[in-house]
Write a protein that holds these residues in place. Structure first.
Motif, PDB file in Angstrom:
ATOM      1  N   THR A  97       0.831  -1.217   0.000  1.00  0.00           N
ATOM      2  CA  THR A  97       0.000   0.000   0.000  1.00  0.00           C
ATOM      3  C   THR A  97       0.858   1.256   0.000  1.00  0.00           C
ATOM      4  O   THR A  97       0.484   2.264  -0.606  1.00  0.00           O
ATOM      5  N   VAL A  98       2.008   1.206   0.643  1.00  0.00           N
ATOM      6  CA  VAL A  98       2.938   2.341   0.630  1.00  0.00           C
ATOM      7  C   VAL A  98       3.452   2.565  -0.792  1.00  0.00           C
ATOM      8  O   VAL A  98       3.491   3.700  -1.274  1.00  0.00           O
ATOM      9  N   PHE A  99       3.823   1.478  -1.473  1.00  0.00           N
ATOM     10  CA  PHE A  99       4.282   1.579  -2.861  1.00  0.00           C
ATOM     11  C   PHE A  99       3.198   2.216  -3.738  1.00  0.00           C
ATOM     12  O   PHE A  99       3.486   3.083  -4.558  1.00  0.00           O
ATOM     13  N   ILE A 100       1.965   1.779  -3.561  1.00  0.00           N
ATOM     14  CA  ILE A 100       0.865   2.316  -4.372  1.00  0.00           C
ATOM     15  C   ILE A 100       0.698   3.809  -4.131  1.00  0.00           C
ATOM     16  O   ILE A 100       0.599   4.595  -5.081  1.00  0.00           O
ATOM     17  N   GLN A 101       0.680   4.225  -2.889  1.00  0.00           N
ATOM     18  CA  GLN A 101       0.528   5.649  -2.567  1.00  0.00           C
ATOM     19  C   GLN A 101       1.660   6.473  -3.163  1.00  0.00           C
ATOM     20  O   GLN A 101       1.433   7.546  -3.729  1.00  0.00           O
ATOM     21  N   GLU A 102       2.886   5.985  -3.049  1.00  0.00           N
ATOM     22  CA  GLU A 102       4.038   6.706  -3.588  1.00  0.00           C
ATOM     23  C   GLU A 102       3.955   6.833  -5.110  1.00  0.00           C
ATOM     24  O   GLU A 102       4.256   7.888  -5.673  1.00  0.00           O
ATOM     25  N   LEU A 103       3.529   5.774  -5.780  1.00  0.00           N
ATOM     26  CA  LEU A 103       3.477   5.799  -7.240  1.00  0.00           C
ATOM     27  C   LEU A 103       2.344   6.665  -7.775  1.00  0.00           C
ATOM     28  O   LEU A 103       2.500   7.321  -8.804  1.00  0.00           O
ATOM     29  N   ILE A 104       1.219   6.653  -7.097  1.00  0.00           N
ATOM     30  CA  ILE A 104       0.117   7.534  -7.500  1.00  0.00           C
ATOM     31  C   ILE A 104       0.603   8.980  -7.469  1.00  0.00           C
ATOM     32  O   ILE A 104       0.378   9.745  -8.409  1.00  0.00           O
ATOM     33  N   LYS A 105       1.300   9.329  -6.412  1.00  0.00           N
ATOM     34  CA  LYS A 105       1.841  10.684  -6.283  1.00  0.00           C
ATOM     35  C   LYS A 105       2.906  10.951  -7.356  1.00  0.00           C
ATOM     36  O   LYS A 105       2.902  11.994  -8.011  1.00  0.00           O
ATOM     37  N   GLU A 106       3.829   9.999  -7.546  1.00  0.00           N
ATOM     38  CA  GLU A 106       4.910  10.154  -8.520  1.00  0.00           C
ATOM     39  C   GLU A 106       4.373  10.307  -9.948  1.00  0.00           C
ATOM     40  O   GLU A 106       4.904  11.086 -10.746  1.00  0.00           O
ATOM     41  N   ALA A 107       3.324   9.558 -10.271  1.00  0.00           N
ATOM     42  CA  ALA A 107       2.746   9.615 -11.615  1.00  0.00           C
ATOM     43  C   ALA A 107       1.902  10.868 -11.827  1.00  0.00           C
ATOM     44  O   ALA A 107       1.527  11.182 -12.949  1.00  0.00           O
ATOM     45  N   GLY A 108       1.594  11.570 -10.738  1.00  0.00           N
ATOM     46  CA  GLY A 108       0.810  12.798 -10.847  1.00  0.00           C
ATOM     47  C   GLY A 108      -0.648  12.552 -11.178  1.00  0.00           C
ATOM     48  O   GLY A 108      -1.285  13.357 -11.863  1.00  0.00           O
ATOM     49  N   ILE A 109      -1.180  11.435 -10.682  1.00  0.00           N
ATOM     50  CA  ILE A 109      -2.586  11.123 -10.920  1.00  0.00           C
ATOM     51  C   ILE A 109      -3.285  10.912  -9.586  1.00  0.00           C
ATOM     52  O   ILE A 109      -2.633  10.839  -8.540  1.00  0.00           O
ATOM     53  N   SER A 110      -4.600  10.785  -9.625  1.00  0.00           N
ATOM     54  CA  SER A 110      -5.367  10.460  -8.428  1.00  0.00           C
ATOM     55  C   SER A 110      -5.904   9.039  -8.565  1.00  0.00           C
ATOM     56  O   SER A 110      -5.921   8.469  -9.659  1.00  0.00           O
ATOM     57  N   PHE A 111      -6.361   8.463  -7.462  1.00  0.00           N
ATOM     58  CA  PHE A 111      -6.935   7.121  -7.516  1.00  0.00           C
ATOM     59  C   PHE A 111      -8.140   7.073  -8.454  1.00  0.00           C
ATOM     60  O   PHE A 111      -8.404   6.054  -9.081  1.00  0.00           O
ATOM     61  N   ASP A 112      -8.880   8.161  -8.544  1.00  0.00           N
ATOM     62  CA  ASP A 112     -10.051   8.223  -9.417  1.00  0.00           C
ATOM     63  C   ASP A 112      -9.696   8.064 -10.886  1.00  0.00           C
ATOM     64  O   ASP A 112     -10.550   7.696 -11.695  1.00  0.00           O
ATOM     65  N   GLN A 113      -8.477   8.344 -11.246  1.00  0.00           N
ATOM     66  CA  GLN A 113      -8.053   8.252 -12.642  1.00  0.00           C
ATOM     67  C   GLN A 113      -7.613   6.842 -13.051  1.00  0.00           C
ATOM     68  O   GLN A 113      -7.402   6.589 -14.235  1.00  0.00           O
ATOM     69  N   VAL A 114      -7.502   5.942 -12.092  1.00  0.00           N
ATOM     70  CA  VAL A 114      -7.123   4.562 -12.396  1.00  0.00           C
ATOM     71  C   VAL A 114      -8.341   3.856 -12.981  1.00  0.00           C
ATOM     72  O   VAL A 114      -9.403   3.803 -12.370  1.00  0.00           O
TER      73      VAL A 114
END
Length: 79
Positions: A41-58
């Motif tokens: 879950t930490v990896f996911i949070q970091e990558l969402i931020k790094e990619a510049g997207i929100s969870f809603d965009q997945v």
């Protein structure tokens, strides 16, 4: 443009990636044993931020189906 969250936990490698239209936007992985449940879950949070997207965009979540550790597979699917 489909945005995919890619999860690999079936092997000793714990890996999360984000892709869009077959292009890799972000990747984080670790080859440490037995860290999957505490790190995924930490990896996911970091990558969402790094990619510049929100969870809603997945648009979809892709989880490796193995072969590999049954416990690792359960961690990936339950996440």
């Amino acid at each position: 443009m489909a945005v995919l969250l890619l999860i690999e936990t079936a092997t000793t490698i714990c890996s999360v990636a984000i892709s869009s239209d077959h292009n890799l936007l972000a990747l984080k992985e670790s080859n440490e044993r037995n860290i999957h449940s505490e790190s995924i879950t930490v990896f996911i949070q970091e990558l969402i931020k790094e990619a510049g997207i929100s969870f809603d965009q997945v648009d979809a979540i892709v989880v490796s189906k193995g072969p590999g550790s049954y416990t690792g597979l359960r961690i990936g699917v339950s996440t």
